[in-house]
Scaffold this motif. Structure first.
Motif, short mmCIF file in Angstrom:
data_model
loop_
_atom_site.label_atom_id
_atom_site.label_comp_id
_atom_site.label_asym_id
_atom_site.label_seq_id
_atom_site.Cartn_x
_atom_site.Cartn_y
_atom_site.Cartn_z
N VAL A 113 0.92 -1.14 0.02
CA VAL A 113 -0.06 -0.08 -0.14
C VAL A 113 0.86 1.24 -0.06
O VAL A 113 1.86 1.27 0.89
CB VAL A 113 -0.80 0.14 1.45
N LEU A 114 0.73 2.22 -0.99
CA LEU A 114 1.34 3.23 -0.93
C LEU A 114 0.41 4.52 -0.47
O LEU A 114 -0.78 4.65 -1.12
CB LEU A 114 1.86 3.71 -2.51
N VAL A 115 0.88 5.23 0.49
CA VAL A 115 -0.05 6.41 0.86
C VAL A 115 0.68 7.77 0.77
O VAL A 115 1.74 7.76 1.17
CB VAL A 115 -0.29 6.13 2.41
N THR A 116 0.10 8.63 -0.07
CA THR A 116 0.66 9.96 -0.07
C THR A 116 0.26 11.11 1.15
O THR A 116 -0.69 10.72 1.81
CB THR A 116 0.09 10.54 -1.35
N GLY A 117 1.30 11.68 1.42
CA GLY A 117 1.02 12.39 2.44
C GLY A 117 1.09 11.95 3.62
O GLY A 117 0.38 12.20 4.62
N ALA A 118 1.76 10.93 3.90
CA ALA A 118 1.87 9.92 4.98
C ALA A 118 2.73 10.42 6.12
O ALA A 118 2.75 9.85 7.13
CB ALA A 118 2.24 8.58 4.62
N GLY A 119 3.27 11.57 6.11
CA GLY A 119 4.07 12.10 7.23
C GLY A 119 3.29 12.91 8.33
O GLY A 119 3.90 13.33 9.42
N THR A 120 1.78 13.20 7.95
CA THR A 120 1.24 14.08 8.79
C THR A 120 -0.19 13.46 8.80
O THR A 120 -0.68 12.82 7.89
CB THR A 120 1.11 15.49 8.60
N PHE A 178 -4.19 12.84 8.73
CA PHE A 178 -4.83 11.61 8.27
C PHE A 178 -3.91 10.45 7.60
O PHE A 178 -4.15 9.26 7.75
CB PHE A 178 -6.04 12.07 7.32
N GLY A 179 -3.20 11.06 6.54
CA GLY A 179 -2.21 10.04 6.01
C GLY A 179 -1.54 9.21 6.62
O GLY A 179 -1.09 8.14 6.58
N HIS A 180 -0.78 9.84 7.80
CA HIS A 180 -0.14 8.98 8.89
C HIS A 180 -0.93 7.83 9.42
O HIS A 180 -0.44 6.43 9.56
CB HIS A 180 0.38 9.89 9.98
N GLU A 181 -2.19 8.10 9.76
CA GLU A 181 -2.91 7.21 10.39
C GLU A 181 -3.34 6.20 9.46
O GLU A 181 -3.42 4.85 9.79
CB GLU A 181 -4.25 7.89 11.06
N ILE A 182 -3.55 6.37 8.24
CA ILE A 182 -3.88 5.38 7.14
C ILE A 182 -2.98 4.48 7.05
O ILE A 182 -3.01 3.40 6.91
CB ILE A 182 -4.31 6.16 5.88
N ALA A 183 -1.52 5.06 6.83
CA ALA A 183 -0.40 4.41 6.55
C ALA A 183 -0.01 3.43 7.70
O ALA A 183 0.14 2.08 7.77
CB ALA A 183 0.83 5.25 6.54
N PHE A 184 -0.44 3.73 9.00
CA PHE A 184 -0.11 2.71 10.30
C PHE A 184 -1.21 1.95 10.22
O PHE A 184 -0.84 0.55 10.28
CB PHE A 184 -0.35 3.75 11.49
N GLY A 199 -1.29 -5.98 7.79
CA GLY A 199 -0.60 -6.61 7.34
C GLY A 199 0.20 -6.33 6.23
O GLY A 199 0.66 -7.03 5.41
N ALA A 200 -0.13 -5.03 5.61
CA ALA A 200 0.43 -4.30 4.41
C ALA A 200 1.87 -3.93 4.55
O ALA A 200 2.39 -3.75 5.54
CB ALA A 200 -0.45 -3.36 3.96
N ARG A 201 2.68 -4.10 3.69
CA ARG A 201 3.85 -3.32 3.37
C ARG A 201 3.62 -1.95 3.07
O ARG A 201 2.79 -1.85 2.15
CB ARG A 201 4.81 -3.99 2.31
N VAL A 202 4.16 -0.82 3.40
CA VAL A 202 3.52 0.60 3.33
C VAL A 202 4.64 1.28 2.73
O VAL A 202 5.71 1.50 3.21
CB VAL A 202 3.04 1.08 4.57
N GLY A 203 4.39 2.13 1.55
CA GLY A 203 5.09 3.11 1.01
C GLY A 203 4.68 4.42 1.76
O GLY A 203 3.27 4.76 1.51
N VAL A 204 5.39 5.07 2.32
CA VAL A 204 5.18 6.04 3.10
C VAL A 204 5.74 7.46 2.33
O VAL A 204 6.99 7.80 2.07
CB VAL A 204 5.89 6.39 4.36
N HIS A 205 4.77 7.91 1.44
CA HIS A 205 5.32 9.32 0.71
C HIS A 205 5.16 10.55 1.35
O HIS A 205 4.23 10.63 2.22
CB HIS A 205 4.27 9.35 -0.80
N TYR A 206 6.05 11.54 1.09
CA TYR A 206 6.01 12.89 1.62
C TYR A 206 6.49 13.75 0.65
O TYR A 206 7.16 13.36 -0.32
CB TYR A 206 6.75 12.79 3.13
N ASN A 207 6.26 14.98 0.81
CA ASN A 207 6.95 15.91 0.03
C ASN A 207 7.84 16.58 0.75
O ASN A 207 9.27 16.65 0.70
CB ASN A 207 5.67 16.86 -0.43
N SER A 208 7.57 17.51 1.86
CA SER A 208 8.43 18.37 2.55
C SER A 208 8.46 17.79 4.20
O SER A 208 9.31 18.20 4.85
CB SER A 208 8.13 19.74 2.72
N SER A 209 7.52 17.03 4.54
CA SER A 209 7.53 16.49 5.86
C SER A 209 8.34 15.29 6.19
O SER A 209 7.73 14.16 6.48
CB SER A 209 5.86 16.29 6.20
#
Length: 262
Positions: free
Chosen positions: A16-23, A25-31, A37-47
């Motif tokens: 699963v890749l989640v954009t904006g996962a540094g802050t 709602f994105g953080h909570e979706i990624a976690f 059970g997923a492997r997670v891609g944590v995308h960010y731009n500046s965070s």
């Protein structure tokens, strides 16, 4: 190791890749994806610091996380992000397009600027379209995939505060339906629209601190405004096998605030 439990492994073995996962709602979706059970891609731009915290939290429960940086407002950056993600994981089963600029600094339509309009459209409309286009075509080629676009209940009522934000989220409806039709039957594309959530950004807003929160709670049948982790699993539902016959849809989770007709 963390004592937080792994829950509902609906995404076991998935990437699963989640954009904006540094802050927020994105953080909570990624976690939550990692808990499931997923492997997670944590995308960010500046965070970057936030993204690293997300990855650390995922690893603390024995999960796997990879960091990816990109400004999704530019097509070339999105092409590179897609290539990097598929190279790193071999496959991306689920994309959650969480990134969105809500123009939080703007408290009234009267404060609209060219800069803010361009920024919101570049990120929320163009950026989301680039992401769906680039990741979706690779998912079609691999023969499966699910895309969840994070929408907003602003499409029900509009936004007197920030019309450019409402316009962008209406644009997302067109992107969602178009690509749901284009990518079928291999890839499903849906919108998850949370209502108000108590994220750090929301809590810091001037209108939130001056009575808006209480007014909204009074108008919400379920009587509260949740933190983002309460609806993170709801967003991911659209990516699970339980939602295998849902595409091109718009799912609302707002405590009944915007009850819409059929």
């Amino acid at each position: 190791m963390s004592t937080e439990p792994q829950i509902f492994p609906r995404l076991a073995g998935k990437t699963v890749l989640v954009t904006g996962a540094g802050t927020g709602f994105g953080h909570e979706i990624a976690f939550r994806a990692a808990q499931e059970g997923a492997r997670v891609g944590v995308h960010y731009n500046s965070s970057r610091a936030g993204a690293e915290k997300t990855a650390e939290r995922i690893r603390s429960i024995g999960g796997e996380a990879e960091l990816f940086q990109a400004d999704i407002g530019t097509w070339d950056a999105v092409k590179q992000l897609a290539a990097e993600a598929f190279d790193a994981f071999g496959t991306v089963d689920v994309l959650v397009n969480n990134v969105g600029d809500v123009a939080t600094e703007q408290m009234s339509w009267k404060e609209l600027t060219q800069e803010s309009l361009d920024r919101v459209i570049d990120v929320d409309v163009k950026g989301t379209l680039y992401m769906v286009h680039e990741f979706g075509q690779r998912m079609v080629e691999q023969g499966h995939g699910a895309i969840v676009n994070i929408g907003s209940t602003v499409v029900v009522r509009g936004s007197a505060r920030a019309p450019q934000y409402a316009a962008a989220k209406y644009g997302l409806l067109g992107i969602n339906k178009s690509y749901a039709a284009a990518f079928a039957p291999q890839v499903r594309v849906n919108i998850f629209a949370p209502g108000f959530m108590e994220t750090g950004a929301t809590l810091a807003r001037e209108d939130w601190k001056s009575g808006r929160r209480e007014k909204l709670i009074a108008q919400t049948p379920l009587g509260h405004i949740p933190p983002p982790e309460v609806v993170a699993g709801t967003a991911l539902f659209l990516a699970t096998d339980d939602a295998s016959h849902i595409t091109g849809a718009y799912m609302l989770a707002d405590g009944g605030f915007n009850m819409v007709g059929a």
